[in-house]
Design an enzyme around this catalytic site. Structure first.
Site, mmCIF file in Angstrom:
data_model
loop_
_atom_site.group_PDB
_atom_site.id
_atom_site.type_symbol
_atom_site.label_atom_id
_atom_site.label_comp_id
_atom_site.label_asym_id
_atom_site.label_seq_id
_atom_site.Cartn_x
_atom_site.Cartn_y
_atom_site.Cartn_z
ATOM 1 C CG HIS A 140 -1.768 -3.794 5.523
ATOM 2 N ND1 HIS A 140 -2.690 -3.125 4.758
ATOM 3 C CD2 HIS A 140 -2.070 -3.487 6.810
ATOM 4 C CE1 HIS A 140 -3.488 -2.424 5.546
ATOM 5 N NE2 HIS A 140 -3.141 -2.625 6.792
HETATM 6 C C1 UD1 Z 1 -1.114 -2.093 11.836
HETATM 7 C C2 UD1 Z 1 -2.551 -2.067 12.377
HETATM 8 C C3 UD1 Z 1 -3.535 -2.135 11.216
HETATM 9 C C4 UD1 Z 1 -3.249 -1.037 10.217
HETATM 10 C C5 UD1 Z 1 -1.782 -1.075 9.788
HETATM 11 C C6 UD1 Z 1 -1.466 0.105 8.905
HETATM 12 C C7 UD1 Z 1 -2.983 -3.139 14.545
HETATM 13 C C8 UD1 Z 1 -3.474 -4.352 15.205
HETATM 14 N N1 UD1 Z 1 -2.790 -3.230 13.225
HETATM 15 O O1 UD1 Z 1 -0.937 -3.327 11.162
HETATM 16 O O2 UD1 Z 1 -4.846 -1.986 11.709
HETATM 17 O O3 UD1 Z 1 -4.058 -1.256 9.100
HETATM 18 O O4 UD1 Z 1 -0.931 -1.011 10.944
HETATM 19 O O5 UD1 Z 1 -0.385 -0.150 8.081
HETATM 20 O O6 UD1 Z 1 -2.764 -2.140 15.178
HETATM 21 N N2 UD1 Z 1 6.903 -3.801 10.509
HETATM 22 C C9 UD1 Z 1 8.104 -3.331 10.070
HETATM 23 N N3 UD1 Z 1 8.342 -2.000 10.189
HETATM 24 C C10 UD1 Z 1 7.463 -1.121 10.715
HETATM 25 C C11 UD1 Z 1 6.239 -1.613 11.175
HETATM 26 C C12 UD1 Z 1 5.972 -2.961 11.058
HETATM 27 O O7 UD1 Z 1 8.942 -4.083 9.582
HETATM 28 O O8 UD1 Z 1 7.746 0.092 10.760
HETATM 29 C C13 UD1 Z 1 6.608 -5.248 10.341
HETATM 30 C C14 UD1 Z 1 7.020 -6.076 11.566
HETATM 31 O O9 UD1 Z 1 7.499 -7.285 11.100
HETATM 32 C C15 UD1 Z 1 5.706 -6.324 12.253
HETATM 33 C C16 UD1 Z 1 4.709 -6.354 11.102
HETATM 34 O O10 UD1 Z 1 5.224 -5.424 10.161
HETATM 35 O O11 UD1 Z 1 5.708 -7.503 12.989
HETATM 36 C C17 UD1 Z 1 3.315 -5.952 11.508
HETATM 37 O O12 UD1 Z 1 3.317 -4.672 12.133
HETATM 38 P P1 UD1 Z 1 2.170 -4.260 13.172
HETATM 39 O O13 UD1 Z 1 2.362 -2.854 13.571
HETATM 40 O O14 UD1 Z 1 2.058 -5.281 14.250
HETATM 41 O O15 UD1 Z 1 0.861 -4.427 12.338
HETATM 42 P P2 UD1 Z 1 0.484 -3.898 10.889
HETATM 43 O O16 UD1 Z 1 0.279 -5.101 10.028
HETATM 44 O O17 UD1 Z 1 1.432 -2.869 10.436
HETATM 45 N N1 UDP Z 2 -0.029 4.752 1.856
HETATM 46 C C1 UDP Z 2 1.150 5.416 1.551
HETATM 47 N N2 UDP Z 2 2.145 4.722 0.925
HETATM 48 C C2 UDP Z 2 2.015 3.413 0.569
HETATM 49 C C3 UDP Z 2 0.794 2.755 0.863
HETATM 50 C C4 UDP Z 2 -0.198 3.452 1.523
HETATM 51 O O1 UDP Z 2 1.286 6.596 1.844
HETATM 52 O O2 UDP Z 2 2.954 2.845 0.015
HETATM 53 C C5 UDP Z 2 -1.079 5.484 2.588
HETATM 54 C C6 UDP Z 2 -2.400 5.590 1.877
HETATM 55 O O3 UDP Z 2 -2.458 6.790 1.134
HETATM 56 C C7 UDP Z 2 -3.414 5.569 3.011
HETATM 57 C C8 UDP Z 2 -2.706 4.870 4.135
HETATM 58 O O4 UDP Z 2 -1.359 4.748 3.761
HETATM 59 O O5 UDP Z 2 -3.720 6.890 3.450
HETATM 60 C C9 UDP Z 2 -3.320 3.514 4.365
HETATM 61 O O6 UDP Z 2 -2.554 2.810 5.265
HETATM 62 P P1 UDP Z 2 -2.651 1.249 5.419
HETATM 63 O O7 UDP Z 2 -3.204 0.646 4.203
HETATM 64 O O8 UDP Z 2 -1.308 0.801 5.873
HETATM 65 O O9 UDP Z 2 -3.614 1.096 6.678
HETATM 66 P P2 UDP Z 2 -5.211 1.018 6.866
HETATM 67 O O10 UDP Z 2 -5.813 2.202 6.242
HETATM 68 O O11 UDP Z 2 -5.651 -0.281 6.261
HETATM 69 O O12 UDP Z 2 -5.364 0.970 8.336
#
Ligand code: UD1
Ligand code: UDP
Length: 437
Positions: free
Chosen positions: A202
């Site tokens: 992601h």
């Molecule tokens: C965010 C964090 C990242 C973290 C990740 C965990 C920042 C800059 N990024 O990235 O560090 O690793 O969360 O998963 O804070 N979306 C949905 N539903 C949701 C949330 C997001 O559809 O509930 C989609 C939307 O299209 C959105 C895209 O995901 O534009 C990205 O979401 P965003 O919260 O901006 O960043 P993440 O990639 O989730």
């Molecule tokens: N995780 C989860 N379900 C999933 C994928 C990840 O519960 O389908 C959990 C995982 O156990 C970990 C956390 O989400 O604790 C990691 O989140 P993510 O990879 O989105 O973010 P990051 O750690 O890179 O910020």
């Protein structure tokens, strides 16, 4: 004592959960502020249910938008809540936009900030997370760092070692507390008895770069002798569909695309996994905690300890490298065992307990009150000294009250100046303040 927790995304909910439990156990007053950055049931609410967390007191409902707009909305919302709630300390966790917004809002209001999982650095400013971590650390007072490496990163940025606490990472607490519960009842409708790779993807630098994403997808398609279970982040689904890659994955026989799963189910998925392939931060930590070899689809990591320990290999996004490393690990039992047995650098599951103790002690010592410095004077300078005396850091500082040991070197390697660190034979860097005028 009133604590304000700020959370916004899936990993923050997971990693804050043991700390919220600990604060509840201590009977401390707290509020929970959700920025609403993650809002889908399977990215947010599911974790409240799995981890039996109280519902947030506030949800700013920021949703998905550009970084600037998202940060601005969170900043405004958090400021308003903090000014009416007046907490003694704000806790932020990790490196998301919620962390930066929470730390900036609280910092400008002179509210103490504890940064959980502080000190991580990838030294890659194209990552939004790197900017968030650095800004949060500039604003914070208490630094809860997972390892000595992260503590040293902060000292090199000029932070005071007395404010840096090496506590481990709450991710280990979360795994230990939830794995047993998870194994009792998983709702996963998957055959977990067959060997498989668990894959997550992601990170912005992979999903927003078509060349990298295509290369990763081609590697996954080529790994067709191994089953791959891929819970897909909503961000990644969108790009895969836009680039017409989604159907190629769906059509392949060995890749199973599933929706993101809850935390308990994810732990079950991991506990039956042969190999983890990921670009996630938290999953690199969980892999080493659960004795699983990990391949990381990145060129750098702010979790270098996992690599040094031997449990994690960085491969970037080159198709051939991903395929060859995965095959090598799966096909070489000796390497497999070596990687699985890597020592977990993130602690023993007592991180949240340690953090709460430090917060209470800091409050008792008046360290949560942010006031302007009252001593006239300033810094005399920073000095290097080779210590011959049989003395530790704390005794040295007691004997030299205007001096602070900010770093020590042993065999040319930087070591954290713990209070009990013996200094004899070490080179140290000292910071000396001037006497009051
Ligand atoms: C965010 C964090 C990242 C973290 C990740 C965990 C920042 C800059 N990024 O990235 O560090 O690793 O969360 O998963 O804070 N979306 C949905 N539903 C949701 C949330 C997001 O559809 O509930 C989609 C939307 O299209 C959105 C895209 O995901 O534009 C990205 O979401 P965003 O919260 O901006 O960043 P993440 O990639 O989730
Ligand atoms: N995780 C989860 N379900 C999933 C994928 C990840 O519960 O389908 C959990 C995982 O156990 C970990 C956390 O989400 O604790 C990691 O989140 P993510 O990879 O989105 O973010 P990051 O750690 O890179 O910020």
């Amino acid at each position: 004592m009133k604590i304000a927790f700020i959370i916004g995304t899936r990993p923050e909910i997971i990693k804050m959960s043991p700390l919220i439990d600990e604060v509840k156990k201590e009977g401390l007053d707290y509020i929970l502020i959700h920025t609403g950055q993650h809002y889908d049931q399977e990215m947010s609410e599911q974790f409240f249910q799995d981890l039996e967390l109280p519902q947030p007191d506030y949800n700013i409902g920021v949703g998905s938008t550009t970084h600037g707009k998202q940060t601005a909305i969170m900043l405004e919302g958090i400021e308003e809540i903090l000014s009416s709630e007046n907490p003694d300390i704000v806790l932020v966790e990790g490196d998301t936009n919620a962390v930066m917004a929470g730390a900036l809002a609280a910092g400008k209001m002179h509210i103490a900030i504890g940064h959980v999982e502080s000190g991580l650095r990838s030294y890659d400013k194209t990552m939004p997370e790197e900017i968030n971590r650095v800004v949060a650390d500039i604003c914070s007072q208490l630094f809860f760092v997972p390892t000595e490496e992260s503590a040293i990163n902060l000292i090199f940025e000029g932070l005071n070692p007395h404010d840096i606490h090496i506590t481990g990472n709450t991710v280990v607490d979360a795994v230990i507390r939830n794995l047993k519960i998870a194994e009792k009842g998983s709702g996963l409708e998957l055959d977990l008895e067959r060997d498989y790779i668990t894959l997550t993807l992601h990170r912005a630098e992979n999903t927003d770069n078509p060349e990298r994403l295509i290369s990763i997808i081609n590697a996954l398609l080529e790994l067709n002798e191994t089953r791959i279970i891929f819970p897909v982040h909503p961000r990644t689904i969108k790009t895969l569909k836009r680039l017409d890659l989604y159907h190629r994955l769906v059509q392949s026989d060995h890749i199973e695309l599933i929706k993101p799963v809850g935390y308990l189910d994810f732990l079950v998925l991991l506990s039956h996994t042969r190999l983890v392939i990921t670009d996630s931060g938290g999953i690199q930590e969980e892999a080493i905690t659960m004795d699983l070899p990990c391949i990381t689809l990145r060129y750098n990591t702010e979790r270098p300890e996992t690599v040094t320990a031997g449990g994690n290999i960085l491969v970037g996004t080159d198709k051939d490298l991903i395929v060859s490393r995965a095959k090598e690990i799966l096909g070489n039992e000796e390497l497999y065992q070596k990687m699985s047995q890597a020592i977990n650098p993130y602690g023993d599951g007592t991180t949240s307990q340690k953090i709460v103790e430090i917060i209470l002690k800091s409050q008792h010592e008046g360290k949560l009150k942010i006031t302007p410095p009252e001593n006239i004077g300033g810094m005399e300078g920073r000095f290097i000294l080779n210590v011959q005396e049989n003395i530790d850091v704390s005794t040295y500082e007691d004997k030299n009250p205007k001096s602070r040991v900010i770093m020590a070197f042993e065999n040319h390697k930087a070591v954290f100046p713990h209070a009990s660190l013996p200094l004899k034979g070490k080179t140290i860097i000292l910071e000396r303040s001037q006497s009051n005028i």
